[in-house]
Design an enzyme around this catalytic site. Structure first.
Site, PDB file in Angstrom:
ATOM      1  N   TYR A  90      25.957 -93.171  67.507  1.00  0.00           N
ATOM      2  CA  TYR A  90      25.666 -93.337  68.929  1.00  0.00           C
ATOM      3  C   TYR A  90      24.626 -94.435  69.134  1.00  0.00           C
ATOM      4  O   TYR A  90      23.895 -94.796  68.216  1.00  0.00           O
ATOM      5  CB  TYR A  90      25.222 -92.023  69.587  1.00  0.00           C
ATOM      6  CG  TYR A  90      23.812 -91.588  69.273  1.00  0.00           C
ATOM      7  CD1 TYR A  90      22.749 -91.941  70.101  1.00  0.00           C
ATOM      8  CD2 TYR A  90      23.541 -90.809  68.150  1.00  0.00           C
ATOM      9  CE1 TYR A  90      21.455 -91.535  69.808  1.00  0.00           C
ATOM     10  CE2 TYR A  90      22.257 -90.395  67.862  1.00  0.00           C
ATOM     11  CZ  TYR A  90      21.217 -90.765  68.700  1.00  0.00           C
ATOM     12  OH  TYR A  90      19.935 -90.367  68.414  1.00  0.00           O
ATOM     13  N   CYS A  91      24.619 -94.955  70.341  1.00  0.00           N
ATOM     14  CA  CYS A  91      23.648 -95.973  70.746  1.00  0.00           C
ATOM     15  C   CYS A  91      23.272 -95.671  72.200  1.00  0.00           C
ATOM     16  O   CYS A  91      23.325 -94.525  72.626  1.00  0.00           O
ATOM     17  CB  CYS A  91      24.237 -97.372  70.580  1.00  0.00           C
ATOM     18  SG  CYS A  91      25.709 -97.666  71.574  1.00  0.00           S
ATOM     19  N   ARG A  92      22.922 -96.671  72.954  1.00  0.00           N
ATOM     20  CA  ARG A  92      22.552 -96.445  74.351  1.00  0.00           C
ATOM     21  C   ARG A  92      23.781 -96.276  75.235  1.00  0.00           C
ATOM     22  O   ARG A  92      23.840 -95.397  76.081  1.00  0.00           O
ATOM     23  CB  ARG A  92      21.676 -97.583  74.882  1.00  0.00           C
ATOM     24  CG  ARG A  92      21.190 -97.358  76.318  1.00  0.00           C
ATOM     25  CD  ARG A  92      20.332 -98.501  76.831  1.00  0.00           C
ATOM     26  NE  ARG A  92      20.951 -99.810  76.694  1.00  0.00           N
ATOM     27  CZ  ARG A  92      21.841-100.324  77.530  1.00  0.00           C
ATOM     28  NH1 ARG A  92      22.255 -99.644  78.556  1.00  0.00           N
ATOM     29  NH2 ARG A  92      22.336-101.521  77.316  1.00  0.00           N
ATOM     30  N   ILE A 119      23.927 -92.433  74.414  1.00  0.00           N
ATOM     31  CA  ILE A 119      22.949 -91.377  74.676  1.00  0.00           C
ATOM     32  C   ILE A 119      22.728 -91.179  76.181  1.00  0.00           C
ATOM     33  O   ILE A 119      22.257 -90.128  76.610  1.00  0.00           O
ATOM     34  CB  ILE A 119      21.617 -91.623  73.935  1.00  0.00           C
ATOM     35  CG1 ILE A 119      20.796 -90.327  73.861  1.00  0.00           C
ATOM     36  CG2 ILE A 119      20.861 -92.775  74.561  1.00  0.00           C
ATOM     37  CD1 ILE A 119      19.652 -90.358  72.892  1.00  0.00           C
TER      38      ILE A 119
END
Length: 129
Positions: A90-92, A119
């Site tokens: 996951y990332c932003r 996220i």
């Protein structure tokens, strides 16, 4: 052809390349909703949760049990990730995690999933470091 036309063609070509490399689906990557992702994270066994954001983003808030391996360092740190595990990325927003999946695919990893929307759509606990 004049210079302006050539420049315009080059700009369109670069823009098309950028969009294709960023947004085309990664073969074999599971795109999980926030609920599906949370379910996988809660399995704990055989799952490695990887936050591919930069360290300052990770410290501002991350999913508990996630390890931080930024996309910018992934090629150099790929050996820290066991291919036996299912890798949850996951990332932003979901863009960098898809790019990370491409990198991991090139290194032979095949059990990959990412949080669609990053996220920012996560509904679970967040730990600040």
């Amino acid at each position: 052809m004049d210079f302006t036309s050539i420049l315009l063609i080059a700009v369109y070509a670069l823009l098309t390349w950028f969009l294709v490399t960023r947004f085309v689906p990664v073969k074999g990557l599971q795109n999980l909703s926030a609920d599906q992702f949370k379910e996988r994270v809660n399995q704990r066994s055989g799952v490695l949760l990887v936050d591919v954001r930069e360290p300052h983003e990770y410290k501002a808030g991350h999913i508990p049990s996630a390890v931080n391996i930024p996309l910018s360092q992934l090629n150099n740190r790929v050996k820290e990730i066991s291919p036996k595990n299912e890798i949850l990325l996951y990332c932003r927003s979901g863009v960098r995690s898809k790019q990370a999946a491409k990198v991991l695919k090139k290194h032979g990893y095949d059990k990959l999933a990412h949080l669609r929307g990053g996220i920012s759509v996560w509904r679970g606990p967040v730990k600040k470091k």
